[in-house]
Every structure is written in structure tokens, then in C-alpha cells.
Design a protein around this motif. Structure first.
Motif, PDB file in Angstrom:
ATOM      1  N   LYS A  27       0.840  -1.190   0.000  1.00 58.05           N
ATOM      2  CA  LYS A  27       0.000   0.000   0.000  1.00 58.05           C
ATOM      3  C   LYS A  27       0.878   1.243   0.000  1.00 58.05           C
ATOM      4  O   LYS A  27       1.932   1.277   0.632  1.00 58.05           O
ATOM      5  N   ASP A  46      -5.882  -3.971   6.817  1.00 53.65           N
ATOM      6  CA  ASP A  46      -5.920  -5.415   6.625  1.00 53.65           C
ATOM      7  C   ASP A  46      -4.550  -6.019   6.340  1.00 53.65           C
ATOM      8  O   ASP A  46      -4.396  -7.232   6.365  1.00 53.65           O
ATOM      9  N   ASP A  47      -3.529  -5.200   6.117  1.00 54.58           N
ATOM     10  CA  ASP A  47      -2.183  -5.712   5.854  1.00 54.58           C
ATOM     11  C   ASP A  47      -1.328  -5.744   7.117  1.00 54.58           C
ATOM     12  O   ASP A  47      -0.136  -6.053   7.057  1.00 54.58           O
ATOM     13  N   TYR A  61       2.077  -7.414   6.087  1.00 52.63           N
ATOM     14  CA  TYR A  61       1.985  -8.310   4.944  1.00 52.63           C
ATOM     15  C   TYR A  61       2.096  -7.506   3.656  1.00 52.63           C
ATOM     16  O   TYR A  61       1.261  -6.646   3.385  1.00 52.63           O
ATOM     17  N   GLU A  62       3.136  -7.772   2.889  1.00 53.50           N
ATOM     18  CA  GLU A  62       3.344  -7.118   1.606  1.00 53.50           C
ATOM     19  C   GLU A  62       3.601  -8.190   0.560  1.00 53.50           C
ATOM     20  O   GLU A  62       4.511  -8.999   0.712  1.00 53.50           O
TER      21      GLU A  62
END
Length: 118
Positions: free
Chosen positions: A2, A76-77, A102-103
Motif C-alpha cells: 500500500k 488489513d495488511d 503483509y506485503e
């Protein structure tokens, strides 16, 4: 990953700095205070007049976890693992968070320091 605009410089940011900015925005915004997005924000402001004790820590963790899991907040990441609260001054609290970012399907451990709750 993001990405978004840095609130100070106006430049494009991503990764941990953008996550820190998003989290601080969510924490600083009371739920229901944005006219167009009533679900955005957190309930952490409800704790500001309370003593910082073990009950405060538990309530703060629960409210922060609720905010992170709220789809309207766009976090949410990120998965929260631990939280530490530090009293800076009267009515000013800093949060230190550990979690997973989380990526692109991969999780990496992150530490977010000095998110201000006032």
C-alpha cells in the motif's frame, strides 16, 4: 504494497512509514466523527481520562485490535502482536506496537514507535 501521500511533505510513501501514518490516523479519529465515513476510527479516545494501570492496558489493546480489524480503517495488511503503553505527560500517551506487515503475500516483523494518543 500500500502507498499513499505523506501528510507533511505530500510525497508518495509506502511500507512502514505509511503504515505508521495510517495507524496514527485511525487512533486519533474517534469512531463516528467523520461524516462520510462513520465506521472509520477507533474507540481509544474513550480511555483518555482513566488511570494507566493493568486494566487500562487491556482495554487499550482490545480497542486497538478492534480498530485494526475494522475493514473501514484499511489496516488489513497489519497484524498486531504486542503493544506497550508509555505515559509521556498528563493526557498524552505513546503506543509502541509490534506486529506483522503483509506485503505481496510475505509477512515481515515491524516495530512502530511513538504513536501518540492525546
Amino acid at each position: 504494497m500500500k502507498q499513499g501521500m505523506d501528510r507533511v511533505t505530500g510525497r508518495l510513501i509506502g511500507g512502514i512509514p505509511y503504515l505508521w501514518q495510517r495507524l496514527s490516523d485511525v487512533i486519533a479519529t474517534p469512531v463516528g466523527s467523520l461524516v462520510g465515513r462513520r465506521d472509520f476510527g477507533s474507540r481509544l479516545f474513550e480511555l483518555l481520562d482513566r488511570n494507566v494501570d493493568s486494566e487500562f492496558h487491556m482495554d487499550a489493546f482490545v480497542r486497538l485490535a478492534e480498530a485494526i480489524n475494522n475493514k473501514a480503517n484499511g489496516l488489513d495488511d497489519f497484524r498486531l502482536l504486542t503493544m506497550r503503553v508509555e505515559v509521556v505527560a498528563s493526557n498524552h500517551i505513546e503506543l509502541f506496537l509490534n506486529g506483522l506487515l503483509y506485503e505481496q503475500g510475505k509477512a515481515s516483523a515491524v516495530e512502530l514507535e511513538r504513536i501518540l494518543l492525546k
